[in-house]
Every structure is written in C-alpha cells, then in structure tokens.
Design an enzyme around this catalytic site. Sequence first.
Site, mmCIF file in Angstrom:
data_model
loop_
_atom_site.group_PDB
_atom_site.id
_atom_site.type_symbol
_atom_site.label_atom_id
_atom_site.label_comp_id
_atom_site.label_asym_id
_atom_site.label_seq_id
_atom_site.Cartn_x
_atom_site.Cartn_y
_atom_site.Cartn_z
ATOM 1 N N LYS A 105 -37.587 7.675 33.888
ATOM 2 C CA LYS A 105 -38.099 6.590 33.038
ATOM 3 C C LYS A 105 -38.782 7.152 31.790
ATOM 4 O O LYS A 105 -38.588 6.646 30.681
ATOM 5 C CB LYS A 105 -39.062 5.706 33.842
ATOM 6 C CG LYS A 105 -38.372 4.977 34.990
ATOM 7 C CD LYS A 105 -39.319 4.382 36.023
ATOM 8 C CE LYS A 105 -38.527 3.970 37.263
ATOM 9 N NZ LYS A 105 -39.388 3.623 38.417
ATOM 10 N N HIS A 150 -34.531 10.115 52.205
ATOM 11 C CA HIS A 150 -35.354 10.186 50.989
ATOM 12 C C HIS A 150 -36.396 11.289 50.999
ATOM 13 O O HIS A 150 -37.187 11.392 50.057
ATOM 14 C CB HIS A 150 -36.075 8.863 50.744
ATOM 15 C CG HIS A 150 -35.166 7.738 50.385
ATOM 16 N ND1 HIS A 150 -34.858 7.416 49.087
ATOM 17 C CD2 HIS A 150 -34.481 6.879 51.153
ATOM 18 C CE1 HIS A 150 -34.040 6.386 49.078
ATOM 19 N NE2 HIS A 150 -33.793 6.033 50.321
ATOM 20 N N THR A 179 -38.196 9.382 40.301
ATOM 21 C CA THR A 179 -37.462 8.467 39.429
ATOM 22 C C THR A 179 -38.268 8.148 38.178
ATOM 23 O O THR A 179 -37.690 7.798 37.146
ATOM 24 C CB THR A 179 -37.105 7.154 40.169
ATOM 25 O OG1 THR A 179 -38.221 6.756 40.964
ATOM 26 C CG2 THR A 179 -35.913 7.359 41.071
ATOM 27 N N LYS A 231 -47.339 16.141 45.663
ATOM 28 C CA LYS A 231 -47.113 15.796 44.258
ATOM 29 C C LYS A 231 -48.102 16.523 43.326
ATOM 30 O O LYS A 231 -47.939 16.535 42.120
ATOM 31 C CB LYS A 231 -47.209 14.282 44.061
ATOM 32 C CG LYS A 231 -46.088 13.504 44.770
ATOM 33 C CD LYS A 231 -46.238 12.011 44.569
ATOM 34 C CE LYS A 231 -45.261 11.183 45.385
ATOM 35 N NZ LYS A 231 -43.900 11.148 44.807
ATOM 36 N N LYS A 283 -48.070 8.242 39.930
ATOM 37 C CA LYS A 283 -47.263 8.211 41.146
ATOM 38 C C LYS A 283 -48.215 8.121 42.320
ATOM 39 O O LYS A 283 -49.430 8.282 42.156
ATOM 40 C CB LYS A 283 -46.371 9.454 41.256
ATOM 41 C CG LYS A 283 -47.057 10.779 40.951
ATOM 42 C CD LYS A 283 -46.059 11.932 40.934
ATOM 43 C CE LYS A 283 -45.417 12.184 39.578
ATOM 44 N NZ LYS A 283 -43.965 12.258 39.612
ATOM 45 N N ARG A 284 -47.690 7.862 43.519
ATOM 46 C CA ARG A 284 -48.531 7.873 44.699
ATOM 47 C C ARG A 284 -49.320 9.175 44.758
ATOM 48 O O ARG A 284 -48.809 10.232 44.376
ATOM 49 C CB ARG A 284 -47.668 7.741 45.965
ATOM 50 C CG ARG A 284 -47.223 6.342 46.257
ATOM 51 C CD ARG A 284 -48.377 5.418 46.442
ATOM 52 N NE ARG A 284 -49.007 5.606 47.724
ATOM 53 C CZ ARG A 284 -49.085 4.656 48.658
ATOM 54 N NH1 ARG A 284 -48.575 3.455 48.440
ATOM 55 N NH2 ARG A 284 -49.684 4.895 49.801
HETATM 56 N N1 CJB Z 1 -39.825 8.451 48.914
HETATM 57 O O1 CJB Z 1 -41.081 6.737 48.103
HETATM 58 C C1 CJB Z 1 -40.739 7.438 49.065
HETATM 59 N N2 CJB Z 1 -41.245 7.197 50.301
HETATM 60 C C2 CJB Z 1 -40.898 7.921 51.395
HETATM 61 O O2 CJB Z 1 -41.398 7.664 52.486
HETATM 62 C C3 CJB Z 1 -39.934 8.949 51.239
HETATM 63 C C4 CJB Z 1 -39.419 9.201 49.982
HETATM 64 C C5 CJB Z 1 -39.299 8.708 47.555
HETATM 65 O O3 CJB Z 1 -38.042 8.099 47.387
HETATM 66 C C6 CJB Z 1 -37.615 8.142 46.027
HETATM 67 C C7 CJB Z 1 -36.323 7.394 45.936
HETATM 68 O O4 CJB Z 1 -35.299 8.091 46.547
HETATM 69 C C8 CJB Z 1 -37.502 9.574 45.532
HETATM 70 O O5 CJB Z 1 -37.188 9.556 44.162
HETATM 71 C C9 CJB Z 1 -38.790 10.339 45.770
HETATM 72 O O6 CJB Z 1 -38.618 11.690 45.443
HETATM 73 C C10 CJB Z 1 -39.206 10.187 47.214
HETATM 74 O O7 CJB Z 1 -40.458 10.796 47.424
#
Ligand code: CJB
Length: 834
Positions: free
Chosen positions: A682, A372, A678, A573, A567-568
């Site tokens: 949305k 991810h 994601t 970001k 978002k976080r």
């Molecule tokens: N992502 O939320 C997280 N936490 C992590 O530690 C690594 C990745 C996110 O995962 C999402 C689902 O795949 C992605 O859409 C996003 O870009 C990514 O930051």
Amino acid sequence: GKEKWPRGDEKVWKEGSRSVNTDVSSVTKSIVNHVQTSLARQAYNLDNLGAYQAAALSVRDDLILNWNETQMHYTRKAPKRAYYLSLEFLMGRTFDNALLNLGLKDQYREGVTKLGFNMEDLLEQERDAALGNGGLGRLAACYLDSSASQELPVWGYGLRYQYGIFQQLISPEGQQLEQPDPWLAGGENPWELPRLDVSYEVRFYGTAERLPDGRALWQGGQEVLAVAYDVMVPGCYTKNTNNLRLWESKPKRGFDLNSFNAGDYEHAVESSNSAAAITSVLYPNDHTTFGKELRLKQQYFWTAASLADIVRRFKNIGKPFSEFPDYVAIQLNDTHPTLAIPELMRILIDEEEIPWGKAWDIVTNTVFYTNHTVLPEALEKWPVPLMEHLLPRHMQIIYDINLFFLQAVEKKFPGDRDRLARMSLIEEGFPKQVRMAHLACIGSRKVNGVAELHSDLVRTTILKDFVEFEGQSKFSNVTNGITPRRWLDQCNPELSALISKTLKVDKSVWLKDLDRLKGLLPYAEDAEFRKEWAAIKQRNKERLAHHVETTLGLTVNTNAMFDVQIKRLHEYKRQTLNILGVIHRYLTLKQMSDAERKKVNPRVVFFAGKAAPGYYIAKLTIRLIVNAARIINADPDTRNLLTVYFLPDYSVSLAEVLIPSSDISQHISTAGTEASGTSNMKFCLNGGLLVGTVDGANIEIAEAVGENNVFFFGHLTPAVEDLRYQHMYHPVPVEEKCPALAKVLDKISGGMFGDGGVYEPLLNTIRQNDYYLITEDFDSYIGALEMVDQAYLDKEEWIKKSIRTTANMGKFSSDRAILEYAESFWSIEPVKVT
Ligand code: CJB
C-alpha cells in the site's frame, strides 16, 4: 427461449421497476425521500449523521438492484463458484468505496452539496466494520473487492460479530486500554441485508453412535440457529455485486421452552444467552491460539452453516454429488475453517449416504488451504478431549482420516515411526491435540503460502514431510495483493486523478489493469510532473497533520520526512527495533553541535497498532513508544528535528490517511517471520519508499521496483536459525555485540523515559534470548536509516524514486492474485452481469 413472466401484469411490473440513480437530480430526490420516510426527519432537524444515513440508504438501494441482478444471473447460469471462508473480514468503511466503484462519487458530492452538506463530513460519520485483527482479515476484504471487480462468482462466508476488534485507548502512563466496539449499536446497518428466512440449525455436544453401514447417528446436545446477513460487495465499474454472507447465532426457540414452562427462567435465559454468545465477539488475538471452547464453537458454527448453505445451493442445480467439485471450490483462509473438511465428510457420509472413499475424493477436490504464517505459536491445535466433547462425530471422522492417511504413509516409508509421529493429525501429549494445519493440508487439493519466500518456508519447514509424501505440485504460491480501488483511488484521490491525466486513460481502465502504471515511468524525468507529484505528497502530509491536530490536539511538522510503521504490535514485527532506533537518533542529536544539527533532515516518526490484550511484552512496547515520544517531543534542543507520535486506535480508516502521507515506511520483521505483509504494498503504491528486511513480499517488491529504490538491511533468513542457536548456547553480552544498542538500553533502564524498572521485562527479551535478533540487526538498521537520510537530501532524486516505485507496483493488485486463485486453483471463470 424467453421465460414466462411469473406473476401479474408484466407491464405494470416493468413500469414500477427503478434503475440505479445516475444523475444528480435523482440522487437528491432519493436522499430527500429517505430523510422523509426511512428516517422520519426533515431539513430542519437533519444533522451530518442523519444526512449520511439518508445518503447511505440511497446508495444501498442502488447496490441492492445490482446485487439482486447478480445473484439471479449466477443462479440462472449455474457456473462453478468459489467460496472464501474467513473468520475475519476487515472491511473498513463502505460508503465512499461503494460510490467510487459505482462511479457515482461526483453525482453524490454535488447532490449532497445542494442539500447543504459537505461530502467529507458525511464520509466521516460512518463507523468502520472492523471484523478482523490485521493482515489476514484485510486480505479477505481486498479479495472480495477484486472478485467482484473481476466479475468472478465468489462469495465470502464469515461471522457477524456484535463486537469487532476492540477500541484502543492509551492511558497517560502509556498503557493500552481496551474498550468494546459495539459497531452495530447505532441502529440499522445500511450495508447489509438481514435474511431471516435463510437459517440453519447447528448442533454441538451430544453423542455419535456408529452404525454398521459406516454412517453414524449424531444426536442430542445443544442446537442453535445460524441466521444469514448478506453484505453487498460492489465490483468496480461493473454491475457485478457479490455477496459476503455473515452468520449470526440465535437460540433455536426464543427460550428453552421446557425450562420456561417449568418456571425455571434462569435456565431458560441462560441457554438462550449461550446461543447468542457464539457470535458476540471477535477474538482479538493475532498469531496465537488459545484453545478456548467458545472459539472452537465459533469455528464449527460458521463452517457448518456455510457448508449447509453451499450444499443446499449445489443441490438446487440437480447434479449428482460426484460433480460437486465441478461446481464448488472452497478456500480456507488459514486453518480456522479446517472443520469444513470433516464436516463435509459428515454431510456426504451420514446424510447423503456416500461411501467413505468417494466422499474423500469429493472433499479433496473441493477444498483449498492458504497458510499465512510459519510462527509456531500460531499453528492451531485443539485438545482431543474438547473436540470429543463438543464435536463427537467430527472426532471420529478425524481419527478415521488419520488412520487411512498414516497407513498410506507407512506404505510409502515403511518402518519410519518418527515420520508417522511427525505427520499424524494427532500430537501425542497431555492432552493429545489435533493439528489443524496437517488436517487442512491432507484434506485439500492445493496448499499455498502468501509470498515466494513464505511458500518456500512452508514447503521446507512446517509441511516438509507432506511435500515428501504428496509431491511438490500440491504446494504452491500466490503472492498477496491489495485492491487499488481503496488503496489508491479512494485514499489518495489527487494522485489517482494525476495518474489518469498523465496516462490519458480513464481510471475505470487502469484501476482494473494496474500494470498500466508502467506508463508513468518516463514522467520521472519530467520536472513539471515531479512538482505535481511532490505537491500531492505534501498535501497528503497536511491532511494527516490536520487529522492529528483535530483528534489529538497535536501540531505536526509537515516539513519533515514522514516515517511510518503501522501494524499489529508483535515482537516479530519489531516495533521495538524502531523505537530503539528513534532513541538512538535522539541521543545522537543531543550530542551534536548547533552547526551539525543544521545539516540534519527533520523527521517525524508515526506508530500505530493494537496489541493483543494479553500480550504483555507488546503492551510494554507501546508504553515505551508513548513515553519516549513524550520526552523527545518536549526537548527544545531536538524537537524541530525529531518528533514521535503513537496514534491510538489504528483502523482501516486511519490507514487510509496515514499511507498516502508517508515518505518512508518500516517493514522490519526478523527475516523469515513476516509471511508477506500487505501494507508494504500500500505504501509503495502511494509513492512511499520502504526500509525493510529481506522478508515476505518486501523481496518481490524490491524485484519489481528495483533494489535501488528499497532500503534493505539485516540478516537473511538462512542465518536466523544459526544465530538463535548461538544466542542459546554461546551468549554474548549486548555491550560487546552492539555497544550503540547497549547505550540505548542503559538510558531506558536509567529512567530517561520514566521509571526504568517498568521496561526491564521488555529489555530482558533483548539482553537474554533475543529471539527476534534485535542485537544482530541493530547496526545495519541504523545504517539503513542513514542511507534514507542521505537519499532524502537529494529531493529530485527522491521524487524520481517515488514515481518509479508507484509505476512498478502493478503486480501487487489483488486482481492479479485473485485471478491466480481463480485460474490455477478454483477453475472458475468470470460471469459478467449485463
Ligand atoms: N497473518 O494477519 C495475520 N494473522 C495471522 O494469524 C497469521 C498471519 C498475516 O496474514 C497476511 C495476509 O496473508 C500476511 O500478509 C502477513 O504477513 C501475516 O502476518
């Protein structure tokens, strides 16, 4: 043939059995029944919370019926199943979602009204199940919804944390404060079934003694109990109701009996507390690893319990282990469950007495790994000494895997010692560390990223050596998706109704076949339709404004453009870029004449998101947003044209109010850093437009909706590395590189938003290294925002863009994504419950 009735009089059983309540009168009966018996209350003393609880218990009964039938059906059919192992499931609320998926929302609304309550008030009583940090956890939740809706035999496995993601408070100075989230404290959780009879013992520490036959004896140490709680996951317009099994840790016996008997109560309680501690809290770090022992304990506890459960279920079918991969697929959601690989090896070798080679074959045909992120700080590594101490047998197995693996690499690339060092499962250093992504990669059948660009980056950067060694075909892409049930039908009911009316198709059809949205395209030319479309956006803005008014006591200008970034908080970001852009806009407005200001579009900028409690720079960004908002919103010269809000305690439920109200949303990561994103999907599904960088799924969204409907800016991924290199070795002052930005930074330093010194560490990240390239992208960002302003002036054209965007978002349904996993990875098929 027909099965024999198992016990008693079949007729009596059949007469006693009930079915799902589908009409208003049986719904109200059921609710009243729960008020009187389950809650022991009456109409006299029933408040909204009580009414919610009774209604929820009534829906729970319906879910249980479907859940039971589904589980029995899957057991009878014994199809191949897939298991989604995720440390995070960010489920949000369940009540509304369950009602919509069951097709019972109208009946419940009417029933609740007849009982003297308001449905919207009851929905607000439910607490979010927030067992996740951000995108990764919410993706898992969307995939569960899609698995059930597509009637796929998929179970989730996770942890039942006592405390979810912390509650975020913002102090008057703009400081983020964290409070615990005891989400289960309200008493019974109607959406889970405690399965106290389903439990496994999990061992930690102790010693592992190798035996001559290749097995090992792992003994001693600490044993704790994993107890199952099953969360029902209803599919949309289907009986299929899948299972999310969450494990809770408990002491094996109430107390350590030896210490207890010896009168050493402290020691007895301590060991029982340490067992309970394992599942007490979700780690609130996103994109970072900390190497904490308790976190590793969580990971092993959860993978061990899940695998024991999976193996037991497989054994019930009565097939030989060589057929394990024909019945089981295990998807690793990031590297957090990578211990599943050595743990399955341990079970096969030490317990099932299968030789190494056969065991490795089984494992590598069963396990699949999703990456991810390519951010280096997020790639998990565990110190070898910690692993040896906590999981001595697993460390032996990892060393053995590594030995065989490196021998094979040496054979293919003789004498390439750098390559061996790069690829090893063990990173040299003090201490040595286990590289979990490498282990996940070599132990899996397939490895995938979460959007095209990201999967390319996985192949060409972090796993390049592995592609060269194993070949391209193991490495692929599944672009993320989102469930249109929660992220359109539930959060934007008016838009959902307009779509059904316009397409002349029931939502039960298009919600499960999202490409049907294409049918909206011709209506972009229909002025009457555009009017309805815009009116819904307007009412969604008013809904958000009402929410802000009632929760924060602030009045929002609903005639403005709504600009949202939620978002976080993370440097990559670039919420910082956004707030610096806002301040730039403010300074520009301040310099304008009244006449010039008259031509400006009013804008309201919303931020929301949590920062990891230890992430100093991210918390400072929140502080800057809050204080900039305080000053800007109070300025009578500009406040009709620009206001800023930081909404505290971002959650799934808050997202459901924010997303449908947005005209424009921001997805502005440094190119190459956001794996997919994601929320971008949305917003677009709800007719919001994007301003963003050429990153993650933004790229595929633009391909789908048309580049003219997305506002792109900034450097591209291939330029990023060179720019960073230049910053390191040939730094240019901000004043020279980007005067407009320098002016903004000076104003902040100068104290325009309170004590400037406070922000120096944040501003210095930009002035010094500028790793995330804010100075490089600032001008083109401001340019993109000006294009947004320009485009918004032509209201009719903007609405057309909005309609076309929604119409082209079919690809981003998580149904499409989960079917890709099911078909190309897991080889599982739908098993419909009839
Ligand atoms: N992502 O939320 C997280 N936490 C992590 O530690 C690594 C990745 C996110 O995962 C999402 C689902 O795949 C992605 O859409 C996003 O870009 C990514 O930051």
